[in-house]
Each structure stands twice: as structure tokens, then as C-alpha cells.
Design a protein around this motif. Structure first.
Motif, PDB file in Angstrom:
ATOM      1  N   GLU A  39       9.552  -2.493   1.211  1.00 31.15           N
ATOM      2  CA  GLU A  39      10.317  -1.344   1.697  1.00 31.15           C
ATOM      3  C   GLU A  39       9.407  -0.117   1.624  1.00 31.15           C
ATOM      4  O   GLU A  39       8.765   0.112   0.600  1.00 31.15           O
ATOM      5  CB  GLU A  39      11.528  -1.098   0.793  1.00 31.15           C
ATOM      6  N   TYR A  40       9.358   0.673   2.690  1.00 25.84           N
ATOM      7  CA  TYR A  40       8.530   1.892   2.638  1.00 25.84           C
ATOM      8  C   TYR A  40       9.135   2.966   3.530  1.00 25.84           C
ATOM      9  O   TYR A  40       9.982   2.686   4.380  1.00 25.84           O
ATOM     10  CB  TYR A  40       7.093   1.584   3.069  1.00 25.84           C
ATOM     11  N   GLU A  41       8.676   4.191   3.319  1.00 21.49           N
ATOM     12  CA  GLU A  41       9.124   5.312   4.154  1.00 21.49           C
ATOM     13  C   GLU A  41       7.878   6.126   4.493  1.00 21.49           C
ATOM     14  O   GLU A  41       6.968   6.241   3.669  1.00 21.49           O
ATOM     15  CB  GLU A  41      10.092   6.156   3.325  1.00 21.49           C
TER      16      GLU A  41
ATOM     17  N   ASP B 242       8.841   1.562  -1.967  1.00 20.72           N
ATOM     18  CA  ASP B 242       9.982   1.300  -2.837  1.00 20.72           C
ATOM     19  C   ASP B 242       9.672   0.042  -3.646  1.00 20.72           C
ATOM     20  O   ASP B 242       9.748  -1.072  -3.119  1.00 20.72           O
ATOM     21  CB  ASP B 242      11.232   1.091  -1.967  1.00 20.72           C
ATOM     22  N   THR B 243       9.269   0.231  -4.896  1.00 21.36           N
ATOM     23  CA  THR B 243       8.849  -0.927  -5.689  1.00 21.36           C
ATOM     24  C   THR B 243       9.128  -0.678  -7.166  1.00 21.36           C
ATOM     25  O   THR B 243       9.440   0.444  -7.557  1.00 21.36           O
ATOM     26  CB  THR B 243       7.344  -1.201  -5.463  1.00 21.36           C
TER      27      THR B 243
ATOM     28  N   GLU C  66       3.799  -0.885  -9.021  1.00 23.73           N
ATOM     29  CA  GLU C  66       3.481   0.239  -8.130  1.00 23.73           C
ATOM     30  C   GLU C  66       1.985   0.547  -8.028  1.00 23.73           C
ATOM     31  O   GLU C  66       1.485   0.831  -6.953  1.00 23.73           O
ATOM     32  CB  GLU C  66       4.284   1.497  -8.497  1.00 23.73           C
TER      33      GLU C  66
ATOM     34  N   SER D  90       4.686   5.766  -5.033  1.00 23.14           N
ATOM     35  CA  SER D  90       5.962   5.047  -5.111  1.00 23.14           C
ATOM     36  C   SER D  90       7.100   6.054  -5.045  1.00 23.14           C
ATOM     37  O   SER D  90       6.888   7.266  -5.151  1.00 23.14           O
ATOM     38  CB  SER D  90       6.033   4.279  -6.421  1.00 23.14           C
ATOM     39  N   LYS D  91       8.320   5.517  -4.907  1.00 26.75           N
ATOM     40  CA  LYS D  91       9.510   6.367  -4.834  1.00 26.75           C
ATOM     41  C   LYS D  91       9.638   7.207  -6.110  1.00 26.75           C
ATOM     42  O   LYS D  91       9.969   8.390  -6.081  1.00 26.75           O
ATOM     43  CB  LYS D  91      10.741   5.476  -4.688  1.00 26.75           C
ATOM     44  N   ARG D  92       9.366   6.573  -7.253  1.00 24.39           N
ATOM     45  CA  ARG D  92       9.440   7.275  -8.543  1.00 24.39           C
ATOM     46  C   ARG D  92       8.446   8.433  -8.571  1.00 24.39           C
ATOM     47  O   ARG D  92       8.775   9.551  -8.940  1.00 24.39           O
ATOM     48  CB  ARG D  92       9.129   6.288  -9.682  1.00 24.39           C
TER      49      ARG D  92
END
Length: 737
Positions: free
Chosen positions: A242-244, A280-281, A286, A341-343
Motif C-alpha cells: 500500500e502506498y500514497e 503503509d507498512t 519500514e 512510512s505512514k508513521r
């Protein structure tokens, strides 16, 4: 203004509900009740108050609470504190009432926010003292500063309704202290918005022109990002993660900074935007995944080896983690790619507050910020410097990047970028710093002013005979080293001053002079020192000799110092003075609330000319000095001495010429200089004061000092010169004398 009370009531309730909606995900049992209690108290306390814009005052605390939740990610305690942050200052409610109703923790936060309410309102030391108080509460509870930043952000967003001089003061104070604070706490989004708003209120034309250009290039930029990402997207999809992807233009302020520093137009700013890939991991995967994506990007595009930044292995001290690389796109354009990463993205945008969320899982990022807070506490304990010194030292440490180095035993130390071996010595211990005579870096002997590089391993060499020197302050950059050196020097200085005082009084007795206050003041004036202490110190150190003192006594002025202007107390007093001085009409600058014509000098640091956006600054000995609002010294002047600022604006009723400078660059050809000077002197009838042209391998660079009437006249001239064949670039620069 007719106020529809019913309508207003509805609007207040609707804003309150919006706040609750946004806070809903974080509310625990009983929280909504407490928030309602705080809201009701604040609403009642501020019921008869309005903001400068005419809105009900309660809109402000509601907006601050909303920023705390949505943009910083804070919880219930902060919402309650934000709703009541002005209550103690503005109404009859006491801190003890708040403690009784909401408990100790909230009372302490509100106490901290109340202390800094008047920051930078009075004289210099008062402002700085208040700022120091704010940091005391910061070191107890970081939420104080986060709510204060939310408060400042809302004030900046609504600065339009303030008078011009207030706008300048608040904006400059923001760029001087609050934007660096947001940066240090990792609040990237807020830092960027504060910087952009600062530019909008201090240099509207530049702000608008950059904003328009960013808008105009939006479609082309999006198309480019799409093309650029096609091969990378394919590979990422194969990996099944998943990525953005976001394409973020650089902020207006940072584009302007680049244009200013490199003296280039907007069109020549290459890295106008960065492409951000957010994965998203889970935390344990990450780091490896970010490097895998880096590998994919560099398979398709060639990276610039000097521009790889790995803040995943060693996060910045504000907790920022990300992998940055700059690669060459197919159209010959450099593009910055950020992989995280998202975090990491949440921490980069929301900074310190986001750490609470990941606190249990990630100790390193947390501890970097904790270390910084511990350093702030440490600095605060060194409570013996003037508050102003403290603010300057502290501020210097807010924006600096870091350098990572190791002790002989392999312990990692983080120091500000540009730190020297001496900074490192003071980081270890004050005694080690004071006795430092050199260092071994990677087993090689280096002097104490050696600038540390990432990865250096340092062993400090000391000697019992060594003690700090004045020039040590020139090559240390950390607040800790600066304050410790100043402490030691202060002790030395005290001794020298005591000796100097004895020498001075003895000499004056020999010369049969009475050491009256008036005589000492004349001496200070003569030897150009600010205070008696400084005078004694210079005598003690032998900078002022017995012969100098004798010469002074023989030639001293007979009358008291009549001509020296006293430092006016504040802007109001100055404006009263101004009204007395009316009647000088050859100048065309209007100064003060009543827009009168008065005596002034143009500041040499930014050489304003008519048409520039300017403000007046009351100096201690040279009357009013006029600065451009975008002068490099403006943030310091306006945030340290806001009470000495007066309004100023040009009117064009006279043709007066002002000296300004132009830099001109291009390819050399026969007759070029002739064409340039023809335009200046014949077509536009401009007087030149000097012209220096330097050519090298077919490229010429020139500096021309000339007299123009105003900015319009100057722009016309620049346009004309740009049309000369061979001229590539013409830009204004400030003449420094």
C-alpha cells in the motif's frame, strides 16, 4: 455595525460542535463533559469581548482548540487548556478557581500560557524574561508550547484585522521565535504556514507573485509528476504494498529564501517541489522497505550522490525520519524524492505530539526530543545571563541541523551543525570544556576550533593551566558551550573591572578630577562604551591606558552633554516629538501615527528607496532610521524592540534621488558597456555614482551604483537593461558601506 445576536449564538454553537466532532476519536468517558464545562466557562468569561475583526472573542479559543486537535494531534487536556487559555488574563477568574474545577495539571498549563501572554510587549529584557518563563513551563509540560503555537498560528491567520505596525511586529516575532520553535518540535506543517504568513504580511507583492507563479505552474507540475511516477508505480504495484504519492510544492517562504540567497528569479529555482512516496507498512519492515523503494527509484533515474540524506538510520533531533534523494528526470530536471512510512509522515507533519502515539514502540525518536528538552532545562538552570542573551542563544539552537559524532567509547552524541571540538568538550562536561587545549579526531591531532563532521570519533585533550578566552565565543555554536564560556569570562571580567575601577579612580584623583556621574558619562561617550562596568573593564585590561585618560581630561567638553538625544521611551513619546518638529518638506517620507514629515536616516543595511514598504525604528543615538520591511535585520529589531517601531510610508510629491545598486550579468561583446550606460544616462536620465565591470572568459559581471527616484523608476530601468543584447540578468542589491 449591527450585530445579529441570534445568528452569532448559532455560529458559536456550530463551531463548538465542529470541535467536538473532530475530537470524537480521542475522547474517553467523561471527556465531553469536561470540554463542555471549559467551553461554558470561557463563553461566559468572554461574553462581552470582541476581537479586532468584530467577531465574538470565543471564536479565538475555539479555533485554537481545533488547531490543537486537528493539526497538532493533541488530546482532551490540551483542548480544555486551549478553550480557557485567555480566561485568567482577561477576566476575574483566578488560577485557584481553575485548579478547583479542572485539577492541578490544567491549572499549571494555563499558568504557563498566561505567563507568556504579553511576550515582547514592553522593553527588551521584559520580552525576553517572559520568553524564558514560557520555556520553564515548556520543560515541565511541552503542551504549553504546543498550545501557544496553535494560538500564534490562529493570530497569524487573522492578522488582517490588525493595524500595519502591529502586523509587522507580530509577524517578525513569529519568524524570529515561533517558526523556529515549531521546527524544533517537528511541527513541519505549522512551521511552513507561519513562515508563509510572515512573508504575506511583510512583503505582500513578493508573496502574491510567487503564489501566482506556483498556481500557474500547477497543471504542468501535476502532468510531470504523473509521467515521472509511471515506471515506479508499476514496480510498487508488483511488490503488492500500500502506498500514497504526493507532489508537494516548496513553501512560498522557502522559494523566496532561495531566490534571495542565490539572487535568482523564480524561473531559475529548480527544485520547486518534492515527490513524496508514503508507504503503509509495519514498523519492523519500514526501514528495509524504504531502501527497497529507493533502489526502484534509482533504477529508473540517476541520483545525485551528494544529495542522499538518510534520516531513517539517524533521525534528526526533532524526531524527523525520512529518506531523501535528488534524481535527474528524463527532461533534464532535478527532482527531490522523499521516501517514508505512514508513521514517519505523521511525525514529520505533527512532530512532538505524534510521538505520544508511537511512544511505546519507538524509543529512539522520542529520546532525541527528550534529550533536546533536557538540554533546554539545562540551559534554563544557567540562570545568570541576561534574558536577551539567553533568547539569542536558545534561538540559535532551534534551527540548526545536526552533526552526529562519537566519544572514544563509541557513544553517539548529537551536536548542532557547525559544532567544533570545543563544543564537544563542553557537551561532555563544563570542566573538560574549560580546560580543553585540543582534540584527537579519528586519532589525528586537531585544534579546538576544528569543525566536526558526521561520524567523527573525538577524544578531548586538556591542561590544568588552560582557561576560556573571549575568542572562544567565535567558534562555538552550541548554547551550552556559549553559556558556560560566558559564565567563566564573566568571573574574569568582574575581576578586571574591579581592578580597572581602582586604577581609574586613582588616576582621576591624580589629575584632580571629581569622578562624578556626569564625568563618567562623558568618558563613556568619549571611549564609546555603553556602561560604567565596560569602562572599568577596559581600563583594567589596559585597552584604555593612563595616557588615554590624561588626554581625555585635558580635552574634555566643558558643557554637559546637551546634544546627545535621549533614548525615547516608546513609539507614543516619539510621535509626540514628531508633531513638534513639523516643517521639513524636502523629504518625502511620512512617519508616525499622524503621518508627519520628520527627520530620519535611511538604514545602510537595506538602503530603502521610495516605493519600498518601510517602517521607522527609533535608535538610541541616531534618531529615526528607516528600514525596508524585508530587511534582514527586521525580525530581530521588531521582535526585540517592538515598542520602538513607528509607521512610515512614502508619498511621491518630490523628485528626490536615492542611491541604489544594480548587479548586471551577461555574455561580453563589443559595445555592450556603451549600450548599458546609454540607457542609464541618456534614455532614462539617471545619474551614475560608480560602475565596475569585470569580464572573464567571455562572461561579464558588473555592479552599478546609481541614483533613482523610486521603485517604479528602478523597475523601468531594470526592464530596459534586460532588453540589451547579451544581458542575461539584472538584479537590485543593497549597497553596504
Amino acid at each position: 455595525m449591527v450585530i445579529d445576536a441570534e445568528q452569532e449564538k448559532k455560529e458559536i454553537i456550530s463551531r463548538y460542535r465542529r470541535l467536538l466532532r473532530k475530537a470524537k476519536p480521542i475522547l474517553k468517558d467523561g471527556d465531553a463533559k469536561l470540554i463542555k464545562k471549559a467551553f461554558t466557562l470561557s463563553l461566559d468569561a468572554h461574553k462581552d469581548m470582541r476581537r479586532k475583526s468584530g467577531e465574538p472573542f470565543i471564536f479565538h479559543p475555539l479555533a485554537v482548540a481545533e488547531i490543537c486537535v486537528e493539526e497538532i494531534g493533541l488530546g482532551t487536556t490540551s483542548i480544555i487548556s486551549a478553550l480557557m487559555h485567555d480566561v485568567v488574563e482577561d477576566t476575574d477568574i483566578e488560577l485557584t478557581d481553575i485548579e478547583r474545577m479542572f485539577g492541578k495539571k490544567i491549572a499549571r498549563i494555563i499558568d504557563g500560557l498566561t505567563k507568556i501572554r504579553g511576550v515582547f510587549e514592553y522593553g527588551t529584557s521584559q520580552q525576553a524574561e517572559n520568553f524564558r518563563k514560557m520555556l520553564f513551563t515548556l520543560s515541565e509540560d511541552v503542551r504549553v508550547i504546543l498550545i501557544k503555537l496553535a494560538d500564534r498560528l490562529h493570530n497569524m491567520r487573522t492578522l488582517d484585522s490588525m493595524p500595519r505596525n502591529k502586523q509587522l511586529k507580530v509577524a517578525n516575532e513569529t519568524i524570529y521565535l515561533y517558526a523556529p520553535l515549531a521546527h524544533r518540535l517537528g511541527l513541519n506543517a505549522i512551521k511552513t504556514e507561519l513562515e508563509d504568513l510572515y512573508l504575506r504580511f511583510t512583503d505582500r507583492p513578493i508573496y502574491s507573485s510567487i503564489a501566482e507563479k506556483i498556481d500557474a505552474t500547477k497543471a504542468a507540475r501535476n502532468k510531470f509528476i504523473k509521467q515521472f511516477m509511471i515506471p515506479i508505480k508499476e514496480e510498487l504495484d508488483k511488490l503488492g504494498i500500500e502506498y500514497e504519492i504526493k507532489g508537494r510544492p516548496k513553501s512560498i517562504h522557502s522559494i523566496w529564501n532561495k531566490m534571495r540567497k542565490q539572487n535568482i528569479p523564480f524561473e531559475e529555482v529548480f527544485d520547486l517541489f518534492a515527490i513524496r512516496i508514503i508507504l503503509d507498512t509495519t514498523m519492523e519492515h519500514e526501514k528495509a522497505l524504504c531502501w527497497q523503494v529507493y533502489s526502484i527509484v534509482t533504477d529508473y533515474y540517476t541520483p545525485n550522490p551528494d544529495r542522499l540524506r538518510d534520516w531513517i538510520s539517524t533521525p534528526k533531533s526533532n524526531g524527523y525520519e525520512s529518506l531523501h534523494t535528488t534524481v535527474m528526470a528524463k527532461n533534464g530536471q532535478w527532482v527531490e524524492v522523499q521516501i517514508r512510512s505512514k508513521r514517519m509522515d505523521e511525525i514529520a507533519e505533527k512532530g512532538y505530539a505524534a510521538h505520544w502515539k508511537y511512544k511505546d514502540t519507538n524509543t529512539t525518536a522520542e529520546s532525541n526530543l527528550e534529550k533536546w528538552l533536557a538540554r533546554v532545562r539545562d540551559l534554563l538552570e544557567q540562570n545568570n545571563h541576561s534574558a536577551l542573551d539567553f533568547v539569542d542563544d536558545f534561538r540559535g539552537n532551534l534551527f540548526s541541523e545536526e552533526v552526529f559524532v562519537f566519544t572514544p567509547k563509541g557513544e553517539l552524541k548529537t551536536l548542532p551543525y557547525g559544532a567544533t571540538a570545543l563544543d564537544f568538550a563542553f557537551e561532555i562536561h563544563t570542566q573538560v570544556g574549560s580546560k580543553c587545549i585540543g582534540a584527537k579526531v579519528n586519532n589525528k591531532l586537531v585544534p579546538i576550533n576544528y569543525v566536526l563532521k558526521n561520524g567523527d570519533q573525538i577524544e578531548i585533550l586538556t591542561s590544568a593551566k588552560q582557561k576560556p578566552h573571549e575568542d572562544w565565543l567565535r567558534f562555538v555554536v552550541s548554547s551550552k558551550a556559549k553559556s558556560r564560556i560566558k559564565d567563566e569570562l564573566k568571573e574574569d571580567k568582574k575581576k578586571s573591572a574591579e581592578e580597572g575601577k581602582e586604577i581609574l579612580l586613582r588616576k582621576l584623583r591624580q589629575l584632580k578630577e571629581d569622578p562624578s556621574q556626569q564625568l563618567l558619562e562623558q568618558m563613556r561617550e568619549h571611549f564609546k562604551v555603553q556602561a560604567n562596568f565596560e569602562l572599568y573593564y577596559r581600563v583594567g585590561r589596559g585597552f584604555i591606558t593612563a595616557a588615554d585618560l590624561k588626554k581625555f581630561v585635558e580635552n574634555k567638553p566643558t558643557s554637559p552633554l546637551k546634544n546627545r538625544p535621549n533614548a525615547p521611551a516608546d513609539a507614543k513619546a516619539i510621535e509626540q516629538e514628531i508633531t513638534k518638529i513639523k516643517g521639513r518638506y524636502e523629504d518625502i517620507l511620512l512617519v508616525g501615527e499622524d503621518m508627519d514629515v520628520v527627520d530620519y536616516k535611511l538604514a545602510k543595511c537595506c538602503t530603502p528607496i521610495p516605493g519600498d514598504d518601510v517602517f521607522g525604528f527609533v535608535t538610541v543615538s541616531e534618531g529615526i532610521k528607516i528600514h525596508r520591511t524585508n530587511c534582514p535585520n527586521a525580525p530581530e529589531l521588531l521582535s526585540h524592540h517592538g515598542n520602538r517601531v513607528v509607521k512610515a510610508k512614502w508619498t511621491s510629491q518630490h523628485e528626490v534621488a536615492f542611491l541604489t545598486g544594480l548587479k548586471i550579468r551577461g555574455t561580453d561583446r563589443v559595445g555592450l558597456i556603451n549600450d548599458v550606460s546609454k540607457i542609464i544616462s541618456e534614455e532614462l536620465k539617471v545619474n551614475m555614482s560608480s560602475m565596475s565591470i569585470h569580464t572573464d572568459s567571455g562572461i561579464f559581471e558588473g555592479e552599478i551604483m546609481l541614483y533613482v527616484n523610486d521603485t517604479r523608476h528602478l523597475e523601468q530601468l531594470i526592464e530596459k537593461l534586460r532588453s540589451v543584447e547579451g544581458v542575461v540578468k539584472v538584479s537590485r542589491f543593497d549597497s553596504k558601506e
